[in-house]
Design an enzyme around this catalytic site. Structure first.
Site, PDB file in Angstrom:
ATOM      1  N   ASN A  36       0.850  -1.195   0.000  1.00  0.00           N
ATOM      2  CA  ASN A  36       0.000   0.000   0.000  1.00  0.00           C
ATOM      3  C   ASN A  36       0.881   1.237   0.000  1.00  0.00           C
ATOM      4  O   ASN A  36       2.022   1.202   0.459  1.00  0.00           O
ATOM      5  CB  ASN A  36      -0.887   0.009   1.257  1.00  0.00           C
ATOM      6  CG  ASN A  36      -1.861   1.171   1.268  1.00  0.00           C
ATOM      7  OD1 ASN A  36      -2.466   1.499   0.241  1.00  0.00           O
ATOM      8  ND2 ASN A  36      -2.011   1.819   2.409  1.00  0.00           N
ATOM      9  N   THR A  37       0.339   2.315  -0.543  1.00  0.00           N
ATOM     10  CA  THR A  37       0.986   3.620  -0.374  1.00  0.00           C
ATOM     11  C   THR A  37       0.067   4.505   0.435  1.00  0.00           C
ATOM     12  O   THR A  37      -1.151   4.533   0.222  1.00  0.00           O
ATOM     13  CB  THR A  37       1.332   4.272  -1.728  1.00  0.00           C
ATOM     14  OG1 THR A  37       1.882   5.575  -1.477  1.00  0.00           O
ATOM     15  CG2 THR A  37       0.137   4.390  -2.652  1.00  0.00           C
ATOM     16  N   HIS A  38       0.650   5.204   1.395  1.00  0.00           N
ATOM     17  CA  HIS A  38      -0.135   6.028   2.330  1.00  0.00           C
ATOM     18  C   HIS A  38       0.444   7.441   2.294  1.00  0.00           C
ATOM     19  O   HIS A  38       1.667   7.611   2.412  1.00  0.00           O
ATOM     20  CB  HIS A  38      -0.022   5.427   3.736  1.00  0.00           C
ATOM     21  CG  HIS A  38      -0.803   6.162   4.762  1.00  0.00           C
ATOM     22  ND1 HIS A  38      -2.157   5.972   4.944  1.00  0.00           N
ATOM     23  CD2 HIS A  38      -0.430   7.121   5.661  1.00  0.00           C
ATOM     24  CE1 HIS A  38      -2.581   6.761   5.926  1.00  0.00           C
ATOM     25  NE2 HIS A  38      -1.557   7.466   6.374  1.00  0.00           N
ATOM     26  N   ASP A  60      -2.249   0.482   8.497  1.00  0.00           N
ATOM     27  CA  ASP A  60      -1.147   1.458   8.391  1.00  0.00           C
ATOM     28  C   ASP A  60       0.045   1.189   9.318  1.00  0.00           C
ATOM     29  O   ASP A  60       0.770   2.130   9.670  1.00  0.00           O
ATOM     30  CB  ASP A  60      -1.664   2.903   8.654  1.00  0.00           C
ATOM     31  CG  ASP A  60      -2.697   3.344   7.639  1.00  0.00           C
ATOM     32  OD1 ASP A  60      -2.674   2.845   6.503  1.00  0.00           O
ATOM     33  OD2 ASP A  60      -3.534   4.195   7.981  1.00  0.00           O
TER      34      ASP A  60
HETATM   35  C1  GRF Z   1      -3.108   8.260  -2.701  1.00  0.00           C
HETATM   36  O1  GRF Z   1      -2.665   9.414  -2.035  1.00  0.00           O
HETATM   37  C2  GRF Z   1      -2.930   7.049  -1.845  1.00  0.00           C
HETATM   38  O2  GRF Z   1      -1.807   7.118  -1.003  1.00  0.00           O
HETATM   39  C3  GRF Z   1      -4.164   7.086  -1.004  1.00  0.00           C
HETATM   40  O3  GRF Z   1      -5.177   7.413  -1.918  1.00  0.00           O
HETATM   41  C4  GRF Z   1      -4.615   8.245  -2.922  1.00  0.00           C
HETATM   42  C5  GRF Z   1      -5.023   7.664  -4.252  1.00  0.00           C
HETATM   43  O4  GRF Z   1      -4.904   8.615  -5.277  1.00  0.00           O
HETATM   44  N1  GRF Z   1      -4.357   5.828  -0.295  1.00  0.00           N
HETATM   45  P1  GRF Z   1      -5.509   8.354  -6.741  1.00  0.00           P
HETATM   46  O5  GRF Z   1      -6.988   8.061  -6.611  1.00  0.00           O
HETATM   47  O6  GRF Z   1      -4.773   7.186  -7.352  1.00  0.00           O
HETATM   48  O7  GRF Z   1      -5.227   9.636  -7.494  1.00  0.00           O
END
Ligand code: GRF
Length: 186
Positions: free
Chosen positions: A101-103, A139
């Site tokens: 995941n990216t947070h 997280d």
């Molecule tokens: C990103 O900031 C990610 O970290 C978070 O949701 C956002 C997704 O952005 N969980 P997008 O819809 O791909 O532009």
């Protein structure tokens, strides 16, 4: 290793993953959203596993099972969450250590659903993004990559989030690629 992506929103992170030539076998969304169109435009199977409710009646485990079932249908080995709006802790059991995941904060600061708003409200001068392995607790999984983003005077939640996402669109695909390379060499 075959990758499945989960998204719910505008899908710009998903788009960056696809543009990085990561072979995504399937994109799953939990609601109708632009991420479905992005997958289709890239020729990647897009499956809407629609979340039936957002209320107390929502059966999270059953929903997680449905997502896992779809990922398995496409022989997915690694799952990349890309702005997925439903927490599915039990799905981690099907992909232990293989869900990423990216947070949009520097974890462990600002966990949860409003990390950018919370960072602004706290008054930090630097925030950023974290790519981590997903565990059953939200997280807190092992951190694979982080990058800092300065908070600028006059930043709004939108302007700051967009600057963080510019970084996520670089860092996340690069981290997925090195995770896949390490898997190949294991
Ligand atoms: C990103 O900031 C990610 O970290 C978070 O949701 C956002 C997704 O952005 N969980 P997008 O819809 O791909 O532009």
């Amino acid at each position: 290793m075959s990758v499945g992506a989960l998204a719910s929103g505008t899908g710009t992170i998903l788009q960056a993953i696809l543009a990085a030539d990561i072979a995504v076998e399937v994109v799953i969304t939990d609601r109708p959203c632009p991420a479905l169109d992005i997958a289709e435009a890239a020729g990647v199977p897009a499956v809407l596993v629609e979340r039936p409710s957002f209320g107390a009646s929502f059966d999270r485990e059953a929903y997680a099972d449905a997502v896992v079932e779809t990922l398995r249908k496409f022989d997915v080995e690694v799952v990349a969450m890309a702005g997925f709006g439903t927490v599915i802790p039990t799905a981690v059991r099907a992909f232990p250590g293989r869900m990423l995941n990216t947070h949009p904060s520097l974890l462990p600061s600002f966990k949860g659903w409003h990390p950018v708003r919370d960072a602004l409200a706290y008054g930090v001068k630097v925030t950023g993004c974290t790519v981590h392995v997903v565990t059953e607790e939200m997280d807190v999984g092992p951190i694979l990559a982080q990058e800092a983003v300065p908070v600028l005077p006059g930043d709004t939640e939108e302007s700051l989030h967009e600057r963080i996402k510019e970084v996520e669109r670089q860092v996340y695909p690069a981290t997925i690629k090195s995770f896949l390379d390490q898997g190949r060499n294991r």
